[in-house]
Enzyme design. Structure first.
Site, PDB file in Angstrom:
ATOM      1  N   ARG A 126     -22.865  12.678  12.412  1.00 47.75           N
ATOM      2  CA  ARG A 126     -22.998  12.015  11.107  1.00 47.75           C
ATOM      3  C   ARG A 126     -23.800  10.675  11.186  1.00 47.75           C
ATOM      4  NH1 ARG A 126     -16.669  11.522   8.773  1.00 47.75           N
ATOM      5  NH2 ARG A 126     -16.667  13.754   8.226  1.00 47.75           N
ATOM      6  N   GLU A 154      -5.791   3.048   7.738  1.00 46.32           N
ATOM      7  CA  GLU A 154      -7.323   2.738   8.001  1.00 46.32           C
ATOM      8  C   GLU A 154      -7.369   1.237   8.011  1.00 46.32           C
ATOM      9  OE1 GLU A 154      -9.540   4.036   4.697  1.00 46.32           O
ATOM     10  OE2 GLU A 154     -11.488   3.173   5.522  1.00 46.32           O
ATOM     11  N   LEU A 157      -1.130   7.178   2.275  1.00 45.59           N
ATOM     12  CA  LEU A 157      -0.497   8.191   3.503  1.00 45.59           C
ATOM     13  C   LEU A 157       0.211   7.183   4.516  1.00 45.59           C
ATOM     14  CD1 LEU A 157      -3.163  10.734   4.607  1.00 45.59           C
ATOM     15  CD2 LEU A 157      -1.116  11.062   3.092  1.00 45.59           C
ATOM     16  N   ALA A 158      -0.562   6.215   4.835  1.00 43.47           N
ATOM     17  CA  ALA A 158       0.508   5.319   5.965  1.00 43.47           C
ATOM     18  C   ALA A 158       1.481   4.505   5.241  1.00 43.47           C
ATOM     19  CB  ALA A 158      -0.583   4.259   6.371  1.00 43.47           C
ATOM     20  N   ARG A 199     -15.223   7.486  13.786  1.00 44.88           N
ATOM     21  CA  ARG A 199     -14.302   8.433  13.277  1.00 44.88           C
ATOM     22  C   ARG A 199     -14.634   9.786  13.182  1.00 44.88           C
ATOM     23  NH1 ARG A 199     -12.228  10.638   9.259  1.00 44.88           N
ATOM     24  NH2 ARG A 199     -13.267   9.673   7.810  1.00 44.88           N
ATOM     25  N   GLY A 255       0.909  -1.182   0.053  1.00 42.55           N
ATOM     26  CA  GLY A 255      -0.153   0.014  -0.028  1.00 42.55           C
ATOM     27  C   GLY A 255       0.910   1.437   0.081  1.00 42.55           C
TER      28      GLY A 255
END
Lengths: 266, 218, 640
Positions: free
Chosen positions: C333, C428, C45-46, C438, C42
């Site tokens: 939400r 995630e 971002l991470a 979240r 992946g």
């Protein structure tokens, strides 16, 4: 009422580039696209056509796509001779079929450039862009504890200008639309993004030299300032960036005794 | 000096060479055009002007060498960039529609080739006289009148100068941009500058053949 | 319970845990780092931040992504911003407050120590990103600008126009490309991980498919990091990118990595509704629209087909204002989403299929003028009009909730290591920081915290303190995993049935949305648990995957992912069924107060449900990690 789902379906004909692999020659193939809702996105229309092709035992049309909201830069189709199709500031995934008329014939081709070889059908290899970034499209700051973010004030206009150029999604439409297949807008956008920020100054000359050299090495064409790139750019990046790139490059060439090291030129 | 060779090897370097030589050639063209317009002041004035240029001696040859070098560099870089652009798209589109590219920008190459042919013809026509029906050394005014007396030659000049105007319209703006001297601006001055210059140069140059055709100059 | 879940939370006061732990962790000698190979799957971002940072430290990194460039990972689509406890507004923010807001926002189902660390490193993230050249919004004085976001009373969100995710990802991508150029990272684009390889019980490599040639490749390493994102696409329609999938973490699950809280899904209330059967994805619009828009549906079912302008004020039901007078249209939400579903279930939904509610700006335009609304929401209105061809200045928008983020994920300890030694999970893809819900602008924060500032430390500790034999891809375990992948691929290609992969995915998605979506109940979940295996059986009998395995074959890629979703969906329903309470994004209709609010059951369910694979055809085993709250007081959320 123009509300979604109520418009009349359209009967279209697609004229699509099919190419099984990089080695095999490709050709344009006609497909009917029947009962297409004007509310579909262009890629949803291709999904529908593909579902029918699979059902009929044919190979579906391969095309790159991912986020389908105009930000990842995966999709890229030459639609009726325009990169990303007829709508300005829009990627193919955000283009909707209501931009076409019932009975239209739509020509769909992959991006065409030597630096973007076709992999299959409408899928091309854009890794040349990654290599241009590798050459110098970054600020060399290792992860650690840099100074506090607010220790370096940046005038709002500079930050905004950097953002305008940083908005590039790397889709390659600029190359696709350029009569010279030039990657100048892509390269210049990155050089401008980092070059107008104070953080980007230490490597500014090196960056321009190395990125331009890489761009040339990838066999993109030169810039003739046709302006086509700017017209099709889904993020509206201005060719002003190219001017900045040229200036940085010429300045770096004339002032850097170690230019050779960064351009890798013989 | 190695950096200059390296610079020349890059696409941007070649564009710089085109822009810089372009500026030189445009300045020459403007001067040339101003000189030409003296034809409307009568045979005496025009022939004297031509004679003055001829009598510059070594200076004239230096100027000619300079112009020749600029033209060669301009053409060589144009040819190389064009070949590069061709190579950059080995398989062309079945369909590609121009979005905003001006007709001027799209005719730079074909217009450039026409201008090169024109230049050769023009030198053999009015400078050395081989292609002139009745060339007279020192009789510049007469050469012009007789030369443009042939309608087809006059039309060729007018067409070539029209392409020259288009060449300037795109070339001046692109050159200024390439050199990066103007400040980036959404409504660039250089567009207007290029248009104005192109119109002046075009009008100034075609004035002579048009003048001959209309009998104003005879 | 067969697994021993040890969260390895360091002892000591909350605020000192991370510093103390950083000192106590073992270090790898700088000269030895390059001898260690780390696989990162992946490049969002991470993943990108972890790969770049590990390479900077000197490790030998291989990074894999299924897209054609690491820059295209779905982190790029995040709009709103990134939270950080910088307190630049002087409005009372602090690490402690960000920690508390996140724990509370997560409805008390997250681990205190992890969340506190997240809040701590949040400030470093902003510094790092600015140094990289991320063009965050600025004030005229040159200082960074902030905006406020849901679930917080301070202004701590940093943003770059509406493209914060894109800019942060490009920052991480540039760092990654820098390391690729330096030779520290070998990048494998268009490679999809299809199996995890364990040797002696430790994660030692992966099997991937080269998506261009179709070749199945083995890659060995000393540790593996999965940063493969969320699984929202189990619902087929979501705001996720089309390629997002659960395969990597689900393969890891089947190899022994416990999967935590799979049913915790976040539904975003302001998305553009489905327009037709062909719909391939849902588009999210910023929640800020609810600041000025009023949400309503017709009071009477017979009015739903009418033009909204022809429905008089008296016949409109402004249901959020009616039910939640104090928060009204700005209810959180999950509450706003559920209320929309209820209205539509009642037959009062508008637009195609009756799956939409109005978000009306007429009052705001009357009050503030069209210009003011245009300035605030112009780009959103334009986007809405582009997709729906309706002018929201003249006609109320239609919105509907959509799946947006998954809080559940691979169970990890404080070091972000799963129950498989050497398998670390970031972003995630893990479950760690958001509990059952979240908060906005926290996903970007977590991805970068894990990748830049947590994993680079903790993986060193693992490598320094673990005895690792030399393993090559010739090892029998690699051969075996490879065979599994090849056979599976071959099987998918050889079925040659009558239904396309997408048709199965759509059917599964619809089922999950109905039974395991915004509101769940035991009967519905049981029904889903009956229907999913049948659908799965039909898939393996009747799916049609054209082409071969030895080429770019997008149908085959999809088929593999959908096959995993078809198994994973069952796990989600099992988890949702077992959790006899409502918390955050998990709403069980049986567990609500008289006013229809979520009823948490802290006495019985204050734990992380970490599901352990028990073998083919066997129900998964539930392992519980009790959640201990020493620093916050468990309270009930109320938005009345």
């Amino acid at each position: 009422m123009s509300g979604a789902g109520t418009a009349q379906p359209m009967q279209l004909t697609l004229n699509v580039w099919r190419q099984k692999s990089p080695a095999e020659p490709g050709r344009m193939v006609k497909y009917p696209a029947k009962d297409i809702s004007p509310d579909m996105s262009f890629l949803e229309m291709l999904d529908v056509v593909n579902e029918r092709l699979i059902q009929a035992g044919d190979d579906p049309i391969a095309f790159d796509h991912d986020c389908r909201e105009g930000i990842c830069g995966s999709c890229g189709l030459m639609i009726n001779g325009a990169a990303h199709g007829p709508m300005k500031l829009t990627t193919a995934c955000q283009l909707h079929m209501r931009s076409f008329k019932d009975g239209d014939e739509i020509t769909i081709e992959p991006w065409r450039a030597k630096a973007f070889p076709v992999i299959k059908d409408l899928v091309v290899d854009r890794s040349a862009f990654d290599r241009i970034i590798q050459a110098g499209g970054f600020i060399s700051v290792p992860t650690g504890t840099p100074q506090d973010a607010n220790a370096l004030p940046i005038p709002k206009p500079d930050a905004d200008l950097a953002m305008d150029n940083a908005a590039c999604i790397g889709c390659g439409a600029c190359v696709a639309a350029c009569p010279n297949a030039s990657a100048s807008l892509f390269t210049a956008a990155k050089i401008s993004h980092l070059g107008v920020l104070p953080q980007g100054q230490p490597e500014r000359s090196r960056r321009a030299l190395a990125m331009v050299a890489r761009m040339d090495l990838e066999e993109f064409g030169g810039c003739s300032l046709f302006g086509e790139c700017m017209a099709v750019c889904p993020k509206g990046i201005s060719i002003d960036a190219i001017q900045r790139m040229n200036r940085d490059y010429a300045f770096a060439m004339a002032t850097k005794s170690d230019a050779k090291e960064w351009t890798g030129a013989a | 000096m190695r950096w200059m060779l390296q610079f020349w090897d890059s696409t941007i370097g070649k564009k710089y060479v085109m822009a810089v030589t372009g500026v030189g050639l445009v300045l020459f063209a403007v001067g040339h055009m101003a000189g030409n317009l003296q034809v409307f002041m009568g045979a005496q004035v025009f022939n004297d002007y031509a004679h003055k240029l001829q009598s510059l001696g070594p200076l004239l040859w230096i100027a000619r060498a300079g112009l020749f070098t600029m033209a060669v560099l301009h053409i060589v870089s144009a040819v190389q960039l064009t070949m590069r652009a061709r190579a950059a798209r080995p398989v062309d589109y079945v369909k590609r529609e121009s979005q905003i590219a001006t007709w001027a920008s799209r005719t730079m190459r074909v217009g450039g080739v026409l201008l090169a042919v024109f230049l050769v013809f023009h030198i053999l026509h009015f400078t050395t006289g081989q292609l002139h029906p009745a060339f007279s050394k020192g009789g510049a005014y007469g050469n012009v009148v007789i030369g443009f007396g042939n309608v087809w030659v006059a039309i060729f000049y007018i067409v070539a100068m029209t392409f020259f105007g288009l060449h300037l319209y795109h070339g001046v703006w692109a050159g200024v941009r390439t050199l990066g001297v103007a400040k980036p601006n959404p409504n660039p001055m250089e567009r207007k500058l290029a248009l104005g210059l192109a119109i002046i140069v075009w009008a100034g140059f075609i004035a002579v053949p048009v003048g001959v055709l209309l009998g104003i100059v005879d | 319970m067969t697994l021993k879940l040890d969260a390895k939370i360091p002892a000591g006061p909350l605020a000192e845990k991370w510093d103390k732990h950083r000192f106590e962790m073992k270090l790898v000698n700088p000269a030895n780092k390059r001898k260690f190979k780390i696989i990162v799957v992946g490049s969002g971002l991470a993943g990108a931040s972890a790969a770049a940072t590990l390479s900077e430290l000197g490790y030998n990194v291989s990074c894999f992504c299924f897209q054609d460039s690491p820059r295209r990972a779905h982190s790029i689509a995040a709009q709103g911003g990134i939270n950080a406890a910088k307190n630049y507004r002087n409005d009372g923010d602090s690490v402690q407050r960000l920690f508390y807001d996140t724990i509370k926002g997560g409805d008390f189902r997250a681990r205190e120590a992890n969340v506190y660390r997240l809040a701590q490193v949040s400030v470093d993230i902003i510094d790092q990103c600015v140094a990289q050249g991320v063009p965050f919004a600025r004030e005229y004085g040159g200082m960074l600008a902030n905006r406020s976001f849901g679930g917080a009373q301070v202004s701590r969100t940093f943003y770059a126009r509406g493209q914060t995710g894109q800019q942060l990802l490009i920052g991480a991508y540039q760092a990654l490309e820098k390391e690729i150029a330096r030779g520290g990272v070998t990048m494998f684009e268009r490679h999809e991980m299809l199996e995890l390889v364990l040797v002696d019980g430790k994660a030692r490599g992966i099997i991937v498919r080269d998506m261009l040639s179709g070749e199945i490749e083995s890659h060995a390493a000393d540790a593996v990091i999965l940063a493969t994102g969320g699984y929202g696409n189990v619902f087929y329609l979501s705001t996720n990118a089309k390629g997002c999938n659960v395969t990597a973490t689900f393969r890891a699950y089947k190899k022994g990595a416990a999967f935590a809280n799979p049913s915790f899904t976040q539904i975003h209330p302001t998305c553009i509704p489905v327009a037709g059967d062909y719909q391939s994805k849902l588009t999210l619009m910023s929640e800020s629209l609810r600041n000025d828009g009023r949400v309503w549906v017709p009071k009477r079912r017979e009015d739903v087909g009418k033009q909204p302008s022809q429905i008089p004020e008296a016949d409109r039901d402004y249901y959020l204002e009616r039910k939640y007078p104090s928060f009204g249209n700005l209810s959180p939400r999950d509450i706003a989403s559920r209320a929309a579903k209820e209205a539509c279930d009642d037959g009062r939904g508008v637009g195609p299929g009756g799956r939409g509610v109005y978000l009306d700006f007429a009052d705001a335009i009357k009050r503030l003028g069209k210009a003011a609304i245009e300035e605030r929401y112009g780009n959103l209105f334009e986007m809405y009009q582009r997709i729906t061809d309706e002018n929201p200045y003249e006609r109320p928008m239609r919105i509907y909730p959509a799946v947006h983020y998954t809080m559940g994920g691979t169970w990890v300890d404080y070091n972000l290591m799963s129950t498989i030694p050497g398998l670390h999970v970031a972003g995630e893809a893990n479950f760690s920081d958001h509990g059952a819900n979240r908060l906005g602008a926290s996903a970007l924060m977590q991805g970068l915290a894990d990748g830049y500032f947590v994993i680079p430390y903790t993986i060193g500790d693992y490598l320094a303190s673990t005895k690792l034999e030399t393993v090559t891809t010739d090892h029998p375990e690699f051969q075996a995993a490879r065979t599994v992948v090849e056979e599976r691929t071959q099987r998918l290609l050889s079925i040659n049935g009558t239904r396309t992969v997408d048709s199965f995915h759509r059917e599964l998605g619809l089922l999950m949305w109905d039974k395991c979506g915004m509101a769940r109940n035991a009967a519905g979940l049981r029904e889903a648990l009956e229907r999913i295996p049948k659908l799965r059986e039909e898939f393996w009998r009747d799916v049609k995957v054209p082409g071969s395995g030895a080429e770019l074959n997008q149908s085959l890629e999809k088929a593999g992912r959908v096959a995993d979703f078809l198994e994973f969906a069952e796990l989600m329903c099992i988890d949702a069924l077992h959790r006899e309470e409502s918390c955050g994004g998990h709403f069980r209709t049986e567990h609500q107060t008289e006013d229809g609010e979520a009823k948490r059951n802290d006495a019985e369910f204050a734990y992380v449900a970490a599901w352990e694979y028990a073998g083919e055809g066997k129900p998964p085993i539930l392992n519980k990690e009790p959640l201990v709250f020493e620093n916050v007081h468990l309270s009930t959320r109320s938005y009345k």
